[in-house]
Design an enzyme around this catalytic site. Structure first.
Site, PDB file in Angstrom:
ATOM      1  N   LYS A 141     -15.849 -21.628 -21.990  1.00 41.48           N
ATOM      2  CA  LYS A 141     -15.498 -22.831 -22.749  1.00 41.48           C
ATOM      3  C   LYS A 141     -16.747 -23.625 -23.108  1.00 41.48           C
ATOM      4  CE  LYS A 141     -13.758 -26.492 -20.742  1.00 41.48           C
ATOM      5  NZ  LYS A 141     -12.830 -27.400 -20.025  1.00 41.48           N
ATOM      6  N   ASP A 192      -9.619 -25.885 -24.390  1.00 41.10           N
ATOM      7  CA  ASP A 192      -9.482 -26.921 -23.364  1.00 41.10           C
ATOM      8  C   ASP A 192      -7.996 -27.151 -23.121  1.00 41.10           C
ATOM      9  OD1 ASP A 192      -8.588 -28.404 -25.527  1.00 41.10           O
ATOM     10  OD2 ASP A 192      -9.790 -30.169 -25.045  1.00 41.10           O
TER      11      ASP A 192
END
Length: 283
Positions: A140, A158
């Site tokens: 991420k 997210d």
């Protein structure tokens, strides 16, 4: 890695949708998101790849608002990988305390500085494989850095992105890496970075975790989860957030006067309500 599951849609809407049909619907939704959120961008403040990597590490289990309150002083004191590598632990912990999990984050930043010095001449690398080997950086964080500091397309999964892509019926999956690959199959690569920002904007401003503003959403006709929140214009408009809340109402065909002034700001508490229950791997 086993291939992730495709979305399982509600029997009430889009029953029998084919794989091609899902891709076409996802791309239509992506185009509408482009029109709905022309202001979408990375909400972490940074001026170079190192600052973005640091800010993203700090964003674990807290809000971008809180991170942006801490980083000006942090970036003033620590300007290079060498500065982080040689940081006084107690001093850095004091600076990072407002972001939560400050001891773990301090450890990550010090180790990050040391690894950058030892392996990359003090510079943040511009390749995914190199980034994910660095302390504190998972996929991420790597995709955030690549997409926003290096212009390399990447999908940032997210908590908002995970929630919305499931609600949209694009995926039926909670694993972040599997979601990344599934969405990559639906959306053109050139759009990955901005899609991430637009979906996150939509999650913070319209499609809230607890009560989405279904009746004031530009995606209503294409979303299998329509009805998860109020579908009437008046109660839905009250849920819109952000400085463009009235513009969002207009885009959805809703009277902007239904958006009360008190509903416009995105409060830090609102963002915190969507925070993941546990500290992400990159913390």
């Amino acid at each position: 890695m086993t291939r992730p599951r495709a979305a399982t849609l509600s029997p009430q809407r889009f029953a029998g949708e084919t794989v091609l049909g899902r891709k076409r619907r996802a791309r239509r939704m992506a185009r509408v998101l482009t029109e709905t959120h022309p202001d979408a961008h990375c909400e972490l403040d940074f001026s170079n790849p190192l600052e973005l990597a640091v800010a993203t590490i700090l964003s674990a289990q807290t809000t971008d608002v809180r991170v942006n309150q801490v980083t000006p002083e942090l970036f003033r004191r620590y300007r290079s990988a060498a500065d982080y590598a040689a940081a006084d632990r107690a001093e850095m912990e004091a600076l990072l305390r407002p972001t939560g999990f400050f001891r773990a984050k301090t450890n990550s930043l010090i180790r990050l500085g040391q690894e950058l010095i030892e392996r990359h001449d003090g510079q943040i690398p511009g390749k995914l494989d190199d980034l994910v080997k660095l302390p504190g950086i998972g996929r991420k964080t790597a995709n955030v850095v690549l997409g926003n500091a290096f212009g390399v397309p990447g999908i940032t999964v997210d908590t908002h992105f995970r929630r919305l892509t499931n609600r949209f019926g694009w995926v039926d999956e909670q694993d972040e890496v599997k979601i990344e690959f599934l969405v990559a199959d639906l959306i053109e690569k050139r759009d990955w970075t901005m899609l991430s920002h637009r979906v996150i904007f939509h999650g913070r401003r319209v499609c809230h975790a607890r009560t989405p503003a279904c009746g004031a959403c530009t995606l209503a006709s294409m979303c299998p989860s329509y009805g998860a929140g109020p579908t009437e214009a008046a109660p839905a408009a009250k849920l819109l957030k952000g400085p463009r809340a009235r513009d969002l109402a207009v885009a959805a065909g809703v009277d902007p006067d239904l958006v009360p002034a008190a509903a416009v700001p995105i409060l830090e508490e609102d963002a915190a309500a969507d925070a993941p229950a546990s500290v992400p791997e990159e913390a």
